[in-house]
Motif scaffolding. Structure first.
Motif, PDB file in Angstrom:
ATOM      1  N   GLN A   1      11.962  -1.427   6.756  1.00 30.18           N
ATOM      2  CA  GLN A   1      11.668  -2.665   6.065  1.00 30.18           C
ATOM      3  C   GLN A   1      12.761  -3.675   6.272  1.00 30.18           C
ATOM      4  OE1 GLN A   1       8.503  -2.933   4.605  1.00 30.18           O
ATOM      5  NE2 GLN A   1       8.289  -1.143   5.236  1.00 30.18           N
ATOM      6  N   LYS A   2      13.944  -3.435   6.474  1.00 28.76           N
ATOM      7  CA  LYS A   2      14.826  -4.036   6.647  1.00 28.76           C
ATOM      8  C   LYS A   2      14.773  -5.025   8.104  1.00 28.76           C
ATOM      9  CE  LYS A   2      18.711  -1.632   5.928  1.00 28.76           C
ATOM     10  NZ  LYS A   2      20.049  -1.244   5.357  1.00 28.76           N
ATOM     11  N   ASN A   3      14.203  -4.177   8.998  1.00 27.35           N
ATOM     12  CA  ASN A   3      13.833  -4.922  10.356  1.00 27.35           C
ATOM     13  C   ASN A   3      12.665  -5.747  10.592  1.00 27.35           C
ATOM     14  OD1 ASN A   3      16.274  -3.580  11.379  1.00 27.35           O
ATOM     15  ND2 ASN A   3      15.382  -1.972  11.787  1.00 27.35           N
ATOM     16  N   ILE A   4      11.645  -5.253   9.807  1.00 28.68           N
ATOM     17  CA  ILE A   4      10.166  -5.749  10.001  1.00 28.68           C
ATOM     18  C   ILE A   4      10.174  -6.850   8.679  1.00 28.68           C
ATOM     19  CG2 ILE A   4       9.471  -4.563  11.541  1.00 28.68           C
ATOM     20  CD1 ILE A   4       7.780  -2.965   9.005  1.00 28.68           C
ATOM     21  N   ASN A   5      10.518  -6.558   7.533  1.00 27.97           N
ATOM     22  CA  ASN A   5      10.465  -7.527   6.500  1.00 27.97           C
ATOM     23  C   ASN A   5       9.000  -7.551   6.099  1.00 27.97           C
ATOM     24  OD1 ASN A   5      11.345  -9.136   4.363  1.00 27.97           O
ATOM     25  ND2 ASN A   5      11.273 -10.893   5.385  1.00 27.97           N
ATOM     26  N   LYS A   6       8.421  -6.528   5.955  1.00 26.02           N
ATOM     27  CA  LYS A   6       7.012  -6.159   5.573  1.00 26.02           C
ATOM     28  C   LYS A   6       6.882  -5.449   4.177  1.00 26.02           C
ATOM     29  CE  LYS A   6       2.638  -5.002   8.070  1.00 26.02           C
ATOM     30  NZ  LYS A   6       2.234  -4.088   8.742  1.00 26.02           N
ATOM     31  N   GLU A   7       5.730  -5.832   3.240  1.00 24.56           N
ATOM     32  CA  GLU A   7       5.550  -5.028   2.065  1.00 24.56           C
ATOM     33  C   GLU A   7       5.376  -3.622   2.377  1.00 24.56           C
ATOM     34  OE1 GLU A   7       2.775  -5.072  -1.559  1.00 24.56           O
ATOM     35  OE2 GLU A   7       3.110  -6.964  -0.679  1.00 24.56           O
ATOM     36  N   TRP A   8       5.957  -2.869   1.490  1.00 27.19           N
ATOM     37  CA  TRP A   8       5.722  -1.246   1.774  1.00 27.19           C
ATOM     38  C   TRP A   8       5.556  -1.077   0.267  1.00 27.19           C
ATOM     39  CZ3 TRP A   8       8.766   3.189   0.414  1.00 27.19           C
ATOM     40  CH2 TRP A   8       8.252   4.319   0.800  1.00 27.19           C
ATOM     41  N   ARG A   9       4.659   0.154  -0.003  1.00 27.94           N
ATOM     42  CA  ARG A   9       4.771   0.738  -1.221  1.00 27.94           C
ATOM     43  C   ARG A   9       4.445   2.301  -1.441  1.00 27.94           C
ATOM     44  NH1 ARG A   9       0.375  -2.437  -4.486  1.00 27.94           N
ATOM     45  NH2 ARG A   9       1.100  -4.379  -3.691  1.00 27.94           N
ATOM     46  N   LEU A  10       5.011   2.889  -2.333  1.00 29.16           N
ATOM     47  CA  LEU A  10       4.881   4.187  -2.473  1.00 29.16           C
ATOM     48  C   LEU A  10       4.485   4.717  -3.708  1.00 29.16           C
ATOM     49  CD1 LEU A  10       5.475   7.091  -1.426  1.00 29.16           C
ATOM     50  CD2 LEU A  10       7.640   7.099  -2.187  1.00 29.16           C
ATOM     51  N   LEU A  11       3.191   4.676  -3.994  1.00 27.78           N
ATOM     52  CA  LEU A  11       2.455   5.115  -5.335  1.00 27.78           C
ATOM     53  C   LEU A  11       2.909   6.457  -5.783  1.00 27.78           C
ATOM     54  CD1 LEU A  11      -0.844   3.314  -4.899  1.00 27.78           C
ATOM     55  CD2 LEU A  11       1.408   2.288  -5.948  1.00 27.78           C
ATOM     56  N   GLY A  12       3.459   6.674  -6.941  1.00 27.75           N
ATOM     57  CA  GLY A  12       3.661   8.033  -7.389  1.00 27.75           C
ATOM     58  C   GLY A  12       3.089   8.442  -8.472  1.00 27.75           C
ATOM     59  N   GLN A  13       3.241   9.608  -9.113  1.00 26.89           N
ATOM     60  CA  GLN A  13       2.450  10.139 -10.245  1.00 26.89           C
ATOM     61  C   GLN A  13       2.682   9.484 -11.752  1.00 26.89           C
ATOM     62  OE1 GLN A  13       0.359  12.719 -10.313  1.00 26.89           O
ATOM     63  NE2 GLN A  13       0.559  13.015  -8.357  1.00 26.89           N
ATOM     64  N   GLU A  14       3.757   8.978 -11.692  1.00 33.57           N
ATOM     65  CA  GLU A  14       4.250   8.278 -12.924  1.00 33.57           C
ATOM     66  C   GLU A  14       4.845   6.938 -12.522  1.00 33.57           C
ATOM     67  OE1 GLU A  14       3.622   9.137 -16.085  1.00 33.57           O
ATOM     68  OE2 GLU A  14       2.330  10.710 -15.282  1.00 33.57           O
ATOM     69  N   TRP A  15       5.531   6.725 -11.530  1.00 28.40           N
ATOM     70  CA  TRP A  15       6.244   5.253 -11.122  1.00 28.40           C
ATOM     71  C   TRP A  15       6.054   5.239  -9.607  1.00 28.40           C
ATOM     72  CZ3 TRP A  15       9.375   3.322 -14.865  1.00 28.40           C
ATOM     73  CH2 TRP A  15       9.438   4.048 -15.902  1.00 28.40           C
ATOM     74  N   SER A  16       5.894   3.859  -9.251  1.00 27.68           N
ATOM     75  CA  SER A  16       5.640   3.368  -7.909  1.00 27.68           C
ATOM     76  C   SER A  16       6.889   2.393  -7.668  1.00 27.68           C
ATOM     77  CB  SER A  16       4.199   2.594  -8.182  1.00 27.68           C
ATOM     78  OG  SER A  16       3.319   3.695  -8.296  1.00 27.68           O
ATOM     79  N   LEU A  17       7.106   2.631  -6.385  1.00 26.57           N
ATOM     80  CA  LEU A  17       8.042   1.584  -5.571  1.00 26.57           C
ATOM     81  C   LEU A  17       7.196   0.842  -4.515  1.00 26.57           C
ATOM     82  CD1 LEU A  17      11.053   1.419  -4.309  1.00 26.57           C
ATOM     83  CD2 LEU A  17      10.542   3.347  -2.990  1.00 26.57           C
TER      84      LEU A  17
END
Length: 120
Positions: free
Chosen positions: A50-66
């Motif tokens: 992400q630091k190199n391409i500056n694109k959105e990324w998400r990690l959906l979890g069971q209770e919390w998402s990043l």
């Protein structure tokens, strides 16, 4: 952002404490990552990308998402993803503050490296 990692020597469980406004990071770390080094390495790899391409990324979890976008990290409780802002009452605003956190990507990466060293 201040944080402290703790391990219960009786049952081997982990606990983290973060400064006010960053509590959700601790919840995400314990509940979604825990001691899973594979998942931790995966997130660290994504942060590097992400630091190199500056694109959105998400990690959906069971209770919390990043969510990572434009070198900023946002962690949110999944229940907030389904609630409209107008539905939140003033009584829930303090809870809302503990249910989401923002920080810079470098600070977050440092937390993850510290966590990795702690659980090894």
């Amino acid at each position: 952002m201040d944080f402290e990692f703790k391990k219960n020597t009786l049952d081997g469980s982990y606990r983290v404490e973060f400064s006010s406004g960053h509590e959700a990071i601790g919840h995400w770390l314990i509940e979604e990552i825990g001691a899973d080094l594979g998942k931790l390495e995966y997130v660290l790899q994504q942060i590097g990308a992400q630091k190199n391409i500056n694109k959105e990324w998400r990690l959906l979890g069971q209770e919390w998402s990043l969510f990572i976008e434009q070198n900023e990290v946002h962690i949110s409780s999944n229940h907030l993803l389904t609630i409209d802002d107008e539905e939140l009452s003033d009584d829930l605003s303090a809870y809302d503050e503990e249910s989401q956190s923002w920080c810079g990507i470098e600070d977050f990466e440092q937390v993850l490296h510290s966590w990795c060293a702690f659980i090894r």
